[in-house]
Design an enzyme around this catalytic site. Sequence first.
Site, short mmCIF file in Angstrom:
data_model
loop_
_atom_site.label_atom_id
_atom_site.label_comp_id
_atom_site.label_asym_id
_atom_site.label_seq_id
_atom_site.Cartn_x
_atom_site.Cartn_y
_atom_site.Cartn_z
N GLU A 667 0.85 -1.18 0.00
CA GLU A 667 0.00 0.00 0.00
C GLU A 667 0.89 1.24 0.00
O GLU A 667 1.79 1.35 0.81
CB GLU A 667 -0.85 -0.01 1.27
CG GLU A 667 -1.73 1.20 1.39
CD GLU A 667 -2.48 1.20 2.72
OE1 GLU A 667 -3.10 0.20 3.06
OE2 GLU A 667 -2.43 2.24 3.39
N HIS A 696 -9.56 1.09 -0.78
CA HIS A 696 -10.50 1.20 0.34
C HIS A 696 -11.62 2.18 0.07
O HIS A 696 -12.55 2.30 0.84
CB HIS A 696 -9.75 1.58 1.62
CG HIS A 696 -8.64 0.64 1.92
ND1 HIS A 696 -7.38 0.79 1.38
CD2 HIS A 696 -8.60 -0.51 2.65
CE1 HIS A 696 -6.62 -0.21 1.79
NE2 HIS A 696 -7.33 -1.01 2.55
#
Length: 756
Positions: A667, A696
């Site tokens: 990430e 997300h």
Amino acid sequence: MATRTSVIGFPRIGKNRELKFASEKYFKAEISAAELEKTAAELRAYGWKKQSDAGITFIPSNDFSFYDNVLDTAFLLGAVPARYKALGLSPLETYFAAAHGYQGSAGDVKALPMKKWFNTNYHYIVPELSDNIKLSVADQNKAVTEFNEAKTLGIKTVPTVIGAYTFLHLATYTGQKKAGDFATELVNAYVQLAMSLSTAGAEWISIAEPALVFDVSAEEKALFASIYKDLISKLHKEANIKIILQTYFGDIRDVYNEVCELGFDAIGLDFVEGKKTLELVESGFPKDTFLIAGIVNGKNIWRADYQKKNELLVKLAVKVEEQNIVIGTSCSLLHVPYTTTSEEKLSSDILAHFAYAEEKIVELKEIASGDEKALEANKKLFASERVAKDAAVQKALAEISESDFVRKPDFAEREKIQHKTFKLPLFPTTTIGSFPQTSEVRANRAAYKKGTISREQYVEFNQKKIAECIKLQEELGLDVLVHGEFERNDMVEYFGSQLNGYLFTQNAWVQSYGTRCVKPPVVWGDVSRNNPMTVEWSVFAQSQTKKIMKGMLTGPVTILNWSFPREDISLKEQTQQIALAIREEVLDLEKNGIKIIQIDEAALREKLPLRRSDWHTEYLDWAIPAFRLVHSKVLPQTQIHTHMCYSEFNDIIRDIDAMDADVITFEASRADLKILDALKEANFRTEVGPGVYDIHSARVPSVEEITDALKKMLDKVQKEKLWVNPDCGLKTRGNEETIASLKNLVAAAKELRANV
Ligand code: GLN
Ligand code: ZN
């Protein structure tokens, strides 16, 4: 004889996750705030009553939370950022706005950030302190209300609250002011709080300072001492209340002497995770002070060994007056499930070895009272070997040698071979593994589990989904494909349920954050693999395409970190057992024509010790080799990928490189790409795919945005080493946004190829 007992915190999500379901209904406006409050009150009463029935001396109140205790503390102290107050909502709605964001008629604000709570899988909301925040506590506050609520039930409790030092330690600062600048105001706020509690009839307040178990610098120590010097005398004089200083998750070696001298009425120490706690107490303990000895493990589900605990108590009694020793939990019971009586499917032989929260409070009492019968029964339980060793696993472990941890040839050589073999374009595009898990995908799994469809039907459906997923990826023009993980509910459970040595519970839910709970599997015995776990799916997927299909596995460290581990053998040994099992799977995939294998280590960082000095000796020195054990035996041309769900590994970057994977994806989209500087500085050799967009959120990133991110990455990463991918699996996303995002991702990679 120690006769008193103490609990730091009790689970609050509900034995059957009542709070989760009620909160979710409330969020959807299906029930009122009053109805939600009613459920909450019932859950609080349940916990107090259980503890009171067990005869616990120090029963906590204010340990309940609708979302998180750190957020509660921020609200209690008046540290609510103005943007939430400006919405003009009710107190409860304002609280939830800060917890998980608000979008509606009153405005649009994001949630406060969330972080992992010490070395647990619980997450707290990070408090935010701006220069103009005014800290103070109202006379009527959550702690008083809950104290009174328990009092009405005839139960006298000890209100518990996160302490000033830990609060300041965890907070972020948006202005010029730093932690120390808030100290005086904060002390006064705690005094106000204590006065309100004392007026309500509280004799004790328990102040939790878990941040003392980190490495504490001289400056931090000074801050801690100055806060408490001031606070303790004011609490004693003005509020007329006794103070417990409660610590957990380790020992407080850096401040132990100060803590002993400050004049607390009780000091709570962790004897389970605190390696040096006993040594510290043996060096001396203040007179006329209670020692709350945290000897019952609040984090794991195994029964306590009473004999061992008694031996420890004997040692403590050398330095501490016996009547001042209080038997306690090592941390809040929040981290364990409610009760083993909710497990209907596990045999009583197995359950005899388990103690969840409700069983643990009985253990406290039994240890404290020296109950002979209980001691005998406990002795019996521990006298026999709980599980026989698995000879084959033991043999495999014994046969591991240095060479099992070393992959050959070395990285640079392999990289050349792989580039030649795969002939991938520059900036190869790929995804992290899962594709959207639509309701039909979940329904298919559920139906198979229930037995309403046959195995053939189940497989057929998944194969259809895999074929579709591959076709989609080919159309999108991705370079390295995945099968989509439609057969998996969870990246640990999927493997755990197929491995020998694992047990699955029915109801062992533990709060992870807010209304989200997890149900970690239990490592019961030696772990091994019976049959291939993923080969069938990967081979089918590869048969559907000429492009390269990535095999998809979860790594041993992550599997263990998201389980309840055994306590009779070391974490290192358990991880190695899992590593050997996963290694068999890796080699099977390779044998069956899978050329790229990804081994996810999503939770590697999670159990990094809290003290830096322990990072290597206690963890990385075996965790990193365990990963190498999994892949060291593959052919040079087989490419090993790994994936991590975060980018905070600046400080362990060399260890990540030492995992010796060929490619790592992680990430990066939400971080400020600082990690790239660190990669460059460390001369990171593993090829990298820093996620180019955040999965997300439902947002679709534009081509330009992705190209920009990639260009920034290219400043720091050699072009031959850069991969292009989202930052995590796509299972929580919808199809539409996924397709749009991936289209842009591929376009951005193509554009970059044309321009370098
Ligand atoms: N391969 C997994 C997926 O794509 C990884 C999940 C994770 O990193 N948490 O879903
Ligand atoms: Zn991830």
